[in-house]
Design a protein around this motif. Structure first.
Motif, PDB file in Angstrom:
ATOM      1  N   GLY A 146      10.294 -75.324  38.798  1.00 34.10           N
ATOM      2  CA  GLY A 146       9.140 -74.639  39.179  1.00 34.10           C
ATOM      3  C   GLY A 146       8.406 -73.978  38.447  1.00 34.10           C
ATOM      4  N   ASP A 147       8.763 -74.808  37.142  1.00 33.05           N
ATOM      5  CA  ASP A 147       7.056 -74.162  35.928  1.00 33.05           C
ATOM      6  C   ASP A 147       5.988 -74.703  36.588  1.00 33.05           C
ATOM      7  N   ARG A 148       4.386 -73.897  36.365  1.00 33.21           N
ATOM      8  CA  ARG A 148       3.528 -74.596  36.516  1.00 33.21           C
ATOM      9  C   ARG A 148       2.886 -75.175  35.616  1.00 33.21           C
ATOM     10  N   LEU A 149       2.305 -76.456  35.962  1.00 36.24           N
ATOM     11  CA  LEU A 149       2.311 -77.664  35.488  1.00 36.24           C
ATOM     12  C   LEU A 149       0.663 -78.085  35.607  1.00 36.24           C
ATOM     13  N   ARG A 150       0.327 -78.329  34.139  1.00 34.57           N
ATOM     14  CA  ARG A 150      -1.590 -78.693  35.060  1.00 34.57           C
ATOM     15  C   ARG A 150      -1.389 -80.684  35.067  1.00 34.57           C
ATOM     16  N   VAL A 151      -1.795 -80.808  35.737  1.00 33.74           N
ATOM     17  CA  VAL A 151      -1.529 -82.740  35.792  1.00 33.74           C
ATOM     18  C   VAL A 151      -2.318 -83.127  36.217  1.00 33.74           C
ATOM     19  N   TYR A 152      -2.592 -84.401  35.072  1.00 32.95           N
ATOM     20  CA  TYR A 152      -3.753 -84.907  35.265  1.00 32.95           C
ATOM     21  C   TYR A 152      -3.878 -86.653  35.803  1.00 32.95           C
ATOM     22  N   ILE A 153      -4.811 -87.372  36.541  1.00 36.06           N
ATOM     23  CA  ILE A 153      -4.423 -87.819  37.173  1.00 36.06           C
ATOM     24  C   ILE A 153      -5.973 -88.830  36.835  1.00 36.06           C
ATOM     25  N   LYS A 154      -5.351 -90.006  37.086  1.00 35.67           N
ATOM     26  CA  LYS A 154      -6.431 -91.270  36.253  1.00 35.67           C
ATOM     27  C   LYS A 154      -7.319 -91.773  37.475  1.00 35.67           C
ATOM     28  N   GLY A 156     -10.432 -94.292  37.919  1.00 37.46           N
ATOM     29  CA  GLY A 156     -11.524 -94.873  37.051  1.00 37.46           C
ATOM     30  C   GLY A 156     -11.164 -94.301  35.344  1.00 37.46           C
ATOM     31  N   VAL A 157     -12.428 -93.544  34.781  1.00 33.15           N
ATOM     32  CA  VAL A 157     -13.068 -93.751  33.381  1.00 33.15           C
ATOM     33  C   VAL A 157     -12.572 -92.276  33.211  1.00 33.15           C
ATOM     34  N   LEU A 158     -12.197 -90.791  35.168  1.00 24.12           N
ATOM     35  CA  LEU A 158     -11.976 -89.969  34.618  1.00 24.12           C
ATOM     36  C   LEU A 158     -10.892 -89.633  34.671  1.00 24.12           C
ATOM     37  N   LEU A 159     -10.894 -88.552  34.081  1.00 24.04           N
ATOM     38  CA  LEU A 159      -9.154 -87.289  34.346  1.00 24.04           C
ATOM     39  C   LEU A 159      -9.326 -86.297  35.096  1.00 24.04           C
ATOM     40  N   ILE A 160      -8.732 -86.536  36.123  1.00 28.00           N
ATOM     41  CA  ILE A 160      -8.452 -85.314  37.430  1.00 28.00           C
ATOM     42  C   ILE A 160      -7.753 -84.452  36.680  1.00 28.00           C
ATOM     43  N   ALA A 161      -8.147 -82.776  36.612  1.00 24.08           N
ATOM     44  CA  ALA A 161      -6.803 -82.058  36.312  1.00 24.08           C
ATOM     45  C   ALA A 161      -6.647 -80.700  37.448  1.00 24.08           C
ATOM     46  N   ILE A 162      -5.295 -81.049  37.830  1.00 26.12           N
ATOM     47  CA  ILE A 162      -5.525 -80.417  39.363  1.00 26.12           C
ATOM     48  C   ILE A 162      -3.470 -79.276  38.901  1.00 26.12           C
ATOM     49  N   PRO A 163      -3.476 -78.154  39.404  1.00 26.99           N
ATOM     50  CA  PRO A 163      -1.972 -77.264  39.339  1.00 26.99           C
ATOM     51  C   PRO A 163      -1.175 -78.192  40.112  1.00 26.99           C
ATOM     52  N   ALA A 164       0.246 -77.881  39.711  1.00 24.99           N
ATOM     53  CA  ALA A 164       1.604 -78.566  40.404  1.00 24.99           C
ATOM     54  C   ALA A 164       2.674 -77.811  39.346  1.00 24.99           C
ATOM     55  N   THR A 165       3.920 -77.735  41.242  1.00 21.10           N
ATOM     56  CA  THR A 165       5.341 -77.296  39.918  1.00 21.10           C
ATOM     57  C   THR A 165       5.552 -78.395  39.762  1.00 21.10           C
ATOM     58  N   SER A 192       3.729 -81.610  27.199  1.00 23.74           N
ATOM     59  CA  SER A 192       3.872 -81.174  26.870  1.00 23.74           C
ATOM     60  C   SER A 192       3.938 -80.163  27.775  1.00 23.74           C
ATOM     61  N   LYS A 193       4.320 -78.527  27.214  1.00 25.32           N
ATOM     62  CA  LYS A 193       4.971 -77.375  27.583  1.00 25.32           C
ATOM     63  C   LYS A 193       4.222 -77.468  29.160  1.00 25.32           C
ATOM     64  N   TYR A 194       3.013 -77.651  28.961  1.00 26.05           N
ATOM     65  CA  TYR A 194       1.866 -77.114  29.870  1.00 26.05           C
ATOM     66  C   TYR A 194       1.519 -78.490  31.245  1.00 26.05           C
ATOM     67  N   LYS A 195       1.886 -79.581  30.095  1.00 21.99           N
ATOM     68  CA  LYS A 195       0.919 -80.731  30.786  1.00 21.99           C
ATOM     69  C   LYS A 195       1.223 -81.722  31.224  1.00 21.99           C
ATOM     70  N   ALA A 196       1.532 -82.127  31.928  1.00 25.47           N
ATOM     71  CA  ALA A 196       1.589 -83.821  32.491  1.00 25.47           C
ATOM     72  C   ALA A 196       0.814 -84.540  33.243  1.00 25.47           C
ATOM     73  N   LEU A 197       1.296 -86.328  32.273  1.00 27.63           N
ATOM     74  CA  LEU A 197       0.546 -86.996  33.247  1.00 27.63           C
ATOM     75  C   LEU A 197       0.800 -87.734  34.095  1.00 27.63           C
ATOM     76  N   VAL A 198      -0.234 -87.532  35.646  1.00 28.00           N
ATOM     77  CA  VAL A 198       0.243 -88.517  36.649  1.00 28.00           C
ATOM     78  C   VAL A 198       0.327 -90.040  36.322  1.00 28.00           C
ATOM     79  N   LEU A 199       1.821 -91.218  36.756  1.00 29.66           N
ATOM     80  CA  LEU A 199       1.726 -92.478  36.703  1.00 29.66           C
ATOM     81  C   LEU A 199       1.462 -92.991  37.651  1.00 29.66           C
TER      82      LEU A 199
END
Length: 200
Positions: A146-154, A156-165, A192-199
């Motif tokens: 239930g914690d909120r995270l900032r998730v990063y999606i690659k 191409g060369v861009l790294l897009i950040a979106i909120p997620a749970t 980290s406790k607040y960030k995740a990288l989408v696989l």
């Protein structure tokens, strides 16, 4: 005594009122004084008992030999009690518990002894004055469901950040399932406790 060392290894805070009483279960061999003790084997459940039996393995001129003994000991161990009612998913603090000394026979299965680990959280309701055990507790994960995270999606060369749970308790480095605000479930690695990288 080797038996005391085994109990002290299991419970560094154990206090013996006196030396354990140890007697053989059968008559000892006539040349027993020449035996050299190699090791002791005792069932784990008996490490919560004041009386029981154990097996001692000795070195003899004719090879190893097993001898069985009965023991009786008068020992006390530090445990932790709940100061008040503890409800489900409560993160423990020093204000919630107190350390008390109990007789070894009163020790519950999986009781927390000697030192209280950090980051414990209740799995079930715990009543006032209950002895704390790992049956009703678990180690608090770095990130909770239930914690909120900032998730990063690659992209191409861009790294897009979106909120997620996050959908399940997890530790940093774990692969987890997260749910975006659009309702999409993705796999991601916690960095980290607040960030995740989408696989991919």
């Amino acid at each position: 005594l080797k038996l005391m060392e085994i109990f002290e290894k299991k419970y560094p805070c154990i206090r013996f009122e006196d030396l354990p009483e140890i007697t053989p279960t059968t008559t000892l061999p006539y040349d027993f004084k020449t035996y050299k003790l190699l090791r002791i084997k005792i069932k784990s459940i008996l490490l919560r008992k004041s009386r029981g039996t154990f097996k001692a393995i000795f070195e003899t001129p004719n090879g190893e030999k097993k001898v069985y003994f009965k023991f009786s000991l008068n020992a006390y161990i530090n445990v932790f009690k709940a100061k008040h009612k503890l409800y489900n998913d409560k993160i423990l603090s020093s204000k919630d518990v107190e350390m008390v000394e109990i007789f070894i026979d009163e020790l519950p299965s999986r009781a927390i002894t000697c030192n209280l680990p950090d980051k414990l959280i209740t799995k079930n309701y715990i009543s006032t004055n209950s002895i704390l055990s790992m049956n009703k507790l678990k180690h608090k994960k770095d990130v909770l469901r239930g914690d909120r995270l900032r998730v990063y999606i690659k992209e191409g060369v861009l790294l897009i950040a979106i909120p997620a749970t996050i959908l399940k308790d997890a530790n940093i480095g774990d692969i987890v399932k997260i749910k975006t605000e659009a309702g999409k479930v993705l796999k991601a690695k916690l960095v980290s406790k607040y960030k995740a990288l989408v696989l991919e």
